[in-house]
Design a protein around this motif. Structure first.
Motif, PDB file in Angstrom:
ATOM      1  N   LYS A   1      44.234  41.834  35.468  1.00  0.00           N
ATOM      2  CA  LYS A   1      43.809  40.771  36.374  1.00  0.00           C
ATOM      3  C   LYS A   1      44.478  40.926  37.737  1.00  0.00           C
ATOM      4  N   ILE A   2      43.754  40.503  38.755  1.00  0.00           N
ATOM      5  CA  ILE A   2      44.312  40.440  40.112  1.00  0.00           C
ATOM      6  C   ILE A   2      44.268  38.984  40.547  1.00  0.00           C
ATOM      7  N   TYR A   3      45.432  38.370  40.691  1.00  0.00           N
ATOM      8  CA  TYR A   3      45.514  36.955  41.044  1.00  0.00           C
ATOM      9  C   TYR A   3      45.547  36.789  42.571  1.00  0.00           C
ATOM     10  N   LYS A   4      45.405  35.570  43.024  1.00  0.00           N
ATOM     11  CA  LYS A   4      45.301  35.317  44.453  1.00  0.00           C
ATOM     12  C   LYS A   4      46.585  35.643  45.215  1.00  0.00           C
ATOM     13  N   ASP A   5      47.738  35.625  44.526  1.00  0.00           N
ATOM     14  CA  ASP A   5      49.004  35.937  45.188  1.00  0.00           C
ATOM     15  C   ASP A   5      49.528  37.321  44.838  1.00  0.00           C
ATOM     16  N   THR A   6      48.811  38.079  44.042  1.00  0.00           N
ATOM     17  CA  THR A   6      49.306  39.381  43.585  1.00  0.00           C
ATOM     18  C   THR A   6      49.629  40.309  44.750  1.00  0.00           C
ATOM     19  N   LEU A   7      48.746  40.370  45.727  1.00  0.00           N
ATOM     20  CA  LEU A   7      48.905  41.298  46.848  1.00  0.00           C
ATOM     21  C   LEU A   7      49.371  40.605  48.130  1.00  0.00           C
ATOM     22  N   LYS A   8      49.808  39.390  48.003  1.00  0.00           N
ATOM     23  CA  LYS A   8      50.160  38.581  49.166  1.00  0.00           C
ATOM     24  C   LYS A   8      51.328  39.154  49.956  1.00  0.00           C
ATOM     25  N   GLY A   9      52.234  39.838  49.298  1.00  0.00           N
ATOM     26  CA  GLY A   9      53.433  40.361  49.966  1.00  0.00           C
ATOM     27  C   GLY A   9      53.219  41.656  50.718  1.00  0.00           C
ATOM     28  N   MET A  10      51.982  42.159  50.768  1.00  0.00           N
ATOM     29  CA  MET A  10      51.697  43.429  51.456  1.00  0.00           C
ATOM     30  C   MET A  10      50.666  43.173  52.550  1.00  0.00           C
TER      31      MET A  10
ATOM     32  N   ARG B   1      42.808  37.904  50.481  1.00  0.00           N
ATOM     33  CA  ARG B   1      42.779  37.074  51.684  1.00  0.00           C
ATOM     34  C   ARG B   1      43.958  37.363  52.629  1.00  0.00           C
ATOM     35  N   ALA B   2      45.104  37.749  52.091  1.00  0.00           N
ATOM     36  CA  ALA B   2      46.290  38.011  52.924  1.00  0.00           C
ATOM     37  C   ALA B   2      46.315  39.424  53.478  1.00  0.00           C
ATOM     38  N   ASN B   3      45.407  40.276  53.032  1.00  0.00           N
ATOM     39  CA  ASN B   3      45.416  41.687  53.444  1.00  0.00           C
ATOM     40  C   ASN B   3      44.396  41.913  54.560  1.00  0.00           C
ATOM     41  N   ARG B   4      44.695  41.384  55.731  1.00  0.00           N
ATOM     42  CA  ARG B   4      43.755  41.395  56.853  1.00  0.00           C
ATOM     43  C   ARG B   4      43.495  42.781  57.413  1.00  0.00           C
ATOM     44  N   ALA B   5      44.388  43.733  57.146  1.00  0.00           N
ATOM     45  CA  ALA B   5      44.214  45.089  57.675  1.00  0.00           C
ATOM     46  C   ALA B   5      43.503  46.010  56.686  1.00  0.00           C
ATOM     47  N   LEU B   6      43.049  45.469  55.574  1.00  0.00           N
ATOM     48  CA  LEU B   6      42.471  46.287  54.508  1.00  0.00           C
ATOM     49  C   LEU B   6      41.233  47.041  54.989  1.00  0.00           C
ATOM     50  N   GLN B   7      41.192  48.348  54.690  1.00  0.00           N
ATOM     51  CA  GLN B   7      40.077  49.202  55.096  1.00  0.00           C
ATOM     52  C   GLN B   7      39.294  49.765  53.908  1.00  0.00           C
ATOM     53  N   GLU B   8      39.974  50.115  52.828  1.00  0.00           N
ATOM     54  CA  GLU B   8      39.309  50.711  51.666  1.00  0.00           C
ATOM     55  C   GLU B   8      39.801  50.056  50.383  1.00  0.00           C
ATOM     56  N   VAL B   9      38.845  49.783  49.484  1.00  0.00           N
ATOM     57  CA  VAL B   9      39.162  49.223  48.174  1.00  0.00           C
ATOM     58  C   VAL B   9      38.435  50.047  47.114  1.00  0.00           C
ATOM     59  N   ASP B  10      39.191  50.553  46.157  1.00  0.00           N
ATOM     60  CA  ASP B  10      38.613  51.367  45.082  1.00  0.00           C
ATOM     61  C   ASP B  10      38.859  50.668  43.750  1.00  0.00           C
ATOM     62  N   LEU B  11      37.772  50.209  43.115  1.00  0.00           N
ATOM     63  CA  LEU B  11      37.856  49.508  41.826  1.00  0.00           C
ATOM     64  C   LEU B  11      36.960  50.173  40.786  1.00  0.00           C
ATOM     65  N   ARG B  12      36.771  51.459  40.890  1.00  0.00           N
ATOM     66  CA  ARG B  12      35.892  52.187  39.979  1.00  0.00           C
ATOM     67  C   ARG B  12      36.454  52.210  38.554  1.00  0.00           C
ATOM     68  N   GLY B  13      35.530  52.260  37.599  1.00  0.00           N
ATOM     69  CA  GLY B  13      35.918  52.471  36.215  1.00  0.00           C
ATOM     70  C   GLY B  13      36.734  51.358  35.596  1.00  0.00           C
ATOM     71  N   ASN B  14      36.414  50.113  35.916  1.00  0.00           N
ATOM     72  CA  ASN B  14      37.093  48.976  35.309  1.00  0.00           C
ATOM     73  C   ASN B  14      36.117  48.209  34.406  1.00  0.00           C
ATOM     74  N   LYS B  15      36.461  46.981  34.065  1.00  0.00           N
ATOM     75  CA  LYS B  15      35.632  46.182  33.166  1.00  0.00           C
ATOM     76  C   LYS B  15      35.158  44.896  33.838  1.00  0.00           C
ATOM     77  N   LEU B  16      34.924  44.974  35.108  1.00  0.00           N
ATOM     78  CA  LEU B  16      34.504  43.796  35.867  1.00  0.00           C
ATOM     79  C   LEU B  16      33.088  43.379  35.491  1.00  0.00           C
ATOM     80  N   THR B  17      32.913  42.101  35.300  1.00  0.00           N
ATOM     81  CA  THR B  17      31.584  41.533  35.058  1.00  0.00           C
ATOM     82  C   THR B  17      31.162  40.640  36.224  1.00  0.00           C
ATOM     83  N   ARG B  18      32.109  40.371  37.113  1.00  0.00           N
ATOM     84  CA  ARG B  18      31.827  39.527  38.268  1.00  0.00           C
ATOM     85  C   ARG B  18      32.865  39.785  39.358  1.00  0.00           C
ATOM     86  N   VAL B  19      32.381  39.867  40.570  1.00  0.00           N
ATOM     87  CA  VAL B  19      33.261  39.933  41.735  1.00  0.00           C
ATOM     88  C   VAL B  19      32.920  38.739  42.609  1.00  0.00           C
TER      89      VAL B  19
END
Length: 402
Positions: free
Chosen positions: A109-118, A140-158
């Protein structure tokens, strides 16, 4: 000579310090990473990248890397027991970190505060995990984010608005999340700046008008190996910048003529029915280079490039990158069929290179010291001084030949 000595000394010192720019801690059987732990004793203030891959890490102290202000890249790949904190707290706190790799870990799981410190994070790679859920404000806290790779997971909803407001976002990879497609005519994602979306093997069946309407600046869309049977006539009407659409290996039986306005369109591996009695279908068929056979499924096996000028057609072999020249402008667009892979220089090569420089500088320094020692030896030798005096200062009894 003094300047030469100082230059060589600085060269040797820089070679020794250079080894700490990239620190390889892979395959060390590390189980925990804590602040000021012995495992991080080799980290210096100039360390930019740390690799902790292929260990048995189960826990990372959120403040373990907080004091390293030059740190930009962290690699935790292939730590199968590593997860983000289950209480929803921050995974790491680092204001300098720009790239995080956690491929083939145990993240669920990725929670709303998981990546807040980066807050300066620009690239995050989380493929081949077991991610089932991502909370709405996870990025939401990662305003400089350019690339996100979530391949090969078990997501049913984003969450549709998960990337909302991220103005630097360029590419999102969601391949091989087989149950990810949205239900009915619902927006898949919303972001005004995203340019590349890859969702191969995501379970799409119908592309509705609103499916990708929330991505107005989308330029490249990859939807290979889904179960797409229909692309509605009004689909993609909001994506006016779309120049690449990959639809290989689906179940599409009919297409709208409007899709021919997309410069690069791939239909390989689809059985498309063409009604030769309808001018628009016949036109589309002719543009695709397929022989007209009434109501007979035609299996399209090639990738075709539809230029803005509908009379121009160029054939491209399947899965082969090619340069496509546009008639309307001199720009050259390179099409790629696979995810771009950035290959960096390994730590072994860097270490070897710096070691060679170190040895070369040391050898030159030793040679110059030997030369200096020889010169001092000759200066102190009375016999050599006698001969030197005889040649350079001859006796006055000798007269030049007239």
């Amino acid at each position: 000579m003094f300047l030469v000595f100082v230059t060589l000394l600085l060269c040797v010192l820089s070679g020794g310090l250079g080894n700490q720019i990239s620190l390889d801690l892979c395959q060390r059987n590390i189980t925990e990473v804590r602040k000021n732990a012995n495992v991080l004793e080799s980290v210096t203030s100039s360390t930019i990248a740390i690799a902790l891959c292929n260990n048995n890490i189960t826990k990372v102290d959120s403040g373990a890397f907080q004091t390293y202000e030059a740190l930009e890249m962290l690699n935790f790949n292939a730590n199968p027991e590593l997860q983000f904190p289950s209480d929803g707290s921050q995974f790491l706190s680092s204001q300098s970190l720009m790239r995080l790799d956690c491929v083939e870990c145990g993240i669920i799981k990725i929670y709303k505060d998981t990546l807040k410190g980066m807050s300066n994070l620009r690239q995050i790679y989380l493929s081949e995990n077991m991610i089932e859920m991502i909370e709405d404000e996870a990025f939401r806290a990662n305003r400089a984010l350019q690339e996100v790779d979530l391949r090969g997971n078990k997501l049913t909803r984003v969450p549709g608005g998960i990337f909302l407001g991220l103005q630097s976002l360029h590419r999102v990879d969601l391949d091989s999340n087989s149950l990810l497609a949205p239900h009915q005519d619902q927006p898949f994602l919303t972001n005004d700046y995203l340019k590349v979306l890859s969702c191969n093997e995501c379970g799409f069946e119908v592309i509705y008008e609103r499916t990708f309407a929330g991505l107005p600046r989308l330029e490249e869309l990859y939807l290979r190996q889904n179960n797409i049977r229909e692309v509605q006539n009004t689909a993609l009407i909001s994506n006016e910048y779309l120049n690449t659409l990959m639809l290989q290996d689906n179940n599409i039986e009919s297409l709208s003529l409007k899709l021919t306005k997309i410069p690069i369109l791939s239909l390989g591996g689809n059985c498309i029915k063409f009604d030769c009695s309808r001018p628009d279908r016949a036109y589309l068929m002719r543009m695709s280079g397929v022989q007209c056979i009434d109501e007979t499924p035609i299996r399209v096996t090639e990738t075709y490039v539809f230029n803005r000028d509908p009379t121009l057609l160029e054939e491209i072999p399947p899965n082969e990158p090619k340069l496509v020249h546009s008639q309307q402008n001199s720009a050259v667009t390179k099409t790629t069929t696979e995810t771009e892979i950035v290959i960096g220089i390994s730590d072994w090569y860097i270490t070897s290179y710096l070691t060679i420089i170190y040895l070369a500088c040391s050898g030159v320094l030793i040679f110059l010291l030997c030369v200096l020692w020889k010169m001092e030896k000759y200066d102190s030798d009375p016999g050599v001084n006698f001969y030197a005096e005889g040649v350079l200062n001859p006796s006055p009894i000798y007269k030049p030949i007239q």
